[in-house]
Every structure is written in structure tokens, then in C-alpha cells.
Enzyme design. Sequence first.
Site, PDB file in Angstrom:
ATOM      1  N   LYS A  82       0.879  -1.192  -0.079  1.00 32.84           N
ATOM      2  CA  LYS A  82       0.162   0.034   0.063  1.00 32.84           C
ATOM      3  C   LYS A  82       0.782   1.255  -0.059  1.00 32.84           C
ATOM      4  CE  LYS A  82      -4.444  -1.495   1.879  1.00 32.84           C
ATOM      5  NZ  LYS A  82      -5.397  -1.349   3.144  1.00 32.84           N
TER       6      LYS A  82
ATOM      7  N   ASP B  69     -10.253   3.629   1.945  1.00 35.49           N
ATOM      8  CA  ASP B  69     -10.178   2.966   3.355  1.00 35.49           C
ATOM      9  C   ASP B  69     -11.145   3.849   4.364  1.00 35.49           C
ATOM     10  OD1 ASP B  69      -9.287   0.367   2.614  1.00 35.49           O
ATOM     11  OD2 ASP B  69      -7.212   0.982   3.288  1.00 35.49           O
TER      12      ASP B  69
END
Length: 284
Positions: A70, A106
Site C-alpha cells: 500500500k 479505506d
Amino acid sequence: MSTEGSNVYGVIGDPIEHSLSPQMHNAAFKKLGLNGIYLPFHVTRRNLRPAVLGIQVLNIRGFNVTTPHKTAIVKFLDELDEAAREVGAVNTVHNDEGKLVGYNTDGLGAARALEEQHEDPSDKRIVLIGAGGAARAIAFTLARRARSIIILNRTKHRVIKLAKDIEQKLGKKILARSLARNSLLEALRDADILINATPVGMYPRTEQTVAKRKVLHSRIVVFDSVYNPMKTLLLREAEAAGAKTISGVGMLVHQGAEAFRIWTNHSPPVEAMRRAVMEQLSRR
Ligand code: NAP
């Protein structure tokens, strides 16, 4: 299923075999009758660069990024959206005619998971545990709306950095604490929402929890970002304390739904995506 002429999407990570994203996104393509297919790709750290080149060459239209890529993916992308820039991590990439644009969905996923359970984070006193990628995304999103946020993390320098970054970028003061029983007890005393953004309690270590019943109370909403198992030990302890609980499934579905919207420009079929996730989880 005919895959001829399909637009290909996917998720890269290591490990990748337990990802629920393929079922979730393929259910969405099917529900909307779109010609898309979503595949899991096992990509190790040393293969990240060639994998990104492959994605461009093969014209894969969009992909999700999971552990451990990520943060590392950022240097291979052409542009970042505001959330990804703030968080310093990307979970969604759109291949826009060869230009790779990184997003972080997210935080939005977590906010929507709270809202759909009628827990609008605006004006709430929030306690967040963790200072990794998920915690950073959640903290930046909720800091814009919450009345206050206290963040606790096992490694103190990481949480201090997160609080500083938020203060610098959003001008909002955040309290940073080491994660310990006493600091958690104190933070929770007047809190409205507790969020776990660590892997504690996740399969296979399901006997672990960041907070036991004794430090919780019935006026708090407990949201666990862990979704496997759906009912973690933290959520069971919270129930025993009389608290309302929210599982990580909603966050998973909504971060995925937002990625789907970015790639396809279609309104995501959230309930079909949720059903696909729940079906997989109930088999585990
Ligand atoms: P990460 O960047 O590796 O960060 C992990 C965080 O958890 C760090 O703050 C770490 O503390 C803390 N931590 C790890 N083990 C711990 C332990 N035994 N006790 C206390 N703290 C511990 O991982 P991430 O990307 O933020 O993901 C964290 C979790 O969030 C994932 O495991 C997943 O379950 C969940 N998540 C859910 C969704 C969803 O859609 N529902 C999406 C993303 C992530 P240190 O700084 O001290 O190492």
C-alpha cells in the site's frame, strides 16, 4: 461465463489467496451486467515494479492494492488523489488510458460503515487504536468531522507522527498515546466510538483483543475494522459490556464499492457486494 473482450481488474498483494475482493467485485459486475472480470494476483515485494509495468502493458483497467504494497506502490504511480496523498498509502489504482492514478478509499469505507449503522461520526468523541495504513486513512477522514480523536498505538513514535501529520494538514489537534490498559481506560471514559484499526483478533489469532469488557461501557459504539471473523473477540467483549457493535464487513464493502465507482463510473451495487462477502465469510 464468457470473458471475451472483458475489462480486467484485480488485486495485488502477498498473501492474496484469502482476499474476498474477487467475489465482491465479480458479483458487482454480474449484478450490473458489465463486461468486467476481477482476479487475485500474487505479487511479492521484489516483483512489485514488474507487476505494475505488466498491469500497464496488459491494460488492466484498475486494481486494488493490499499488504504489503500500500505504501510501496506510491512511487510507481503518476498521480494521487487527496486522501492517498494525506495518508501516504494507496488501496485503489485506476489505469486511466495508461496513466496510473492512486486513491485511498479505506477512510471513506469506514465512515460509510458507521453511517449505515446510524452512527454519524460528526461531533463524536472517537478513540482509534492503531497508526498503520488503515488507521491513518480512518484518522484523516474522521478528523475532519469528529469532535475529538484520541489515537493509541503500540509504537509511540508512529502515533505521534500521525497526530503531527493531521495537525499540519488539517489544522486539527489530535491526542496521541501509547497503547496500554490505563491509557485506554482513560481515553474510553468519555468516548462515543472506539475503532480498532489493528490486525489484533484477526484469523487465525482470534483469541486476541485490544480491549476487554472491563474497560468498555454501554454508552460506546465499538467498530472493529477486522472482518474475519465477522464477530471478533473485541465485538463479543463489547456486547458483553452492553455496547453497540459494528463489524469490519461494512468497511470492506464500502471501500470496494468506492473503488468500483472510480473504475467504472457506475453506481456500485452495494448490497450484492455485501452478499458476496457474507457468503464467503460464512463458509470460513
Ligand atoms: P499496518 O499498516 O501493518 O498497521 C498495523 C497496525 O496495527 C499498527 O499500528 C501496529 O502497531 C498495530 N498492531 C499490529 N499488531 C499489534 C498487536 N499485537 N498489538 C497492538 N497493536 C498491533 O496494517 P493496516 O493496513 O493498517 O491494517 C490493519 C488492519 O486493519 C488489518 O489487519 C485489517 O484487519 C484491517 N483493515 C480492514 C479493512 C476493511 O476494509 N475492513 C481495510 C484495511 C484494513 P505498531 O505501529 O506498534 O506496529
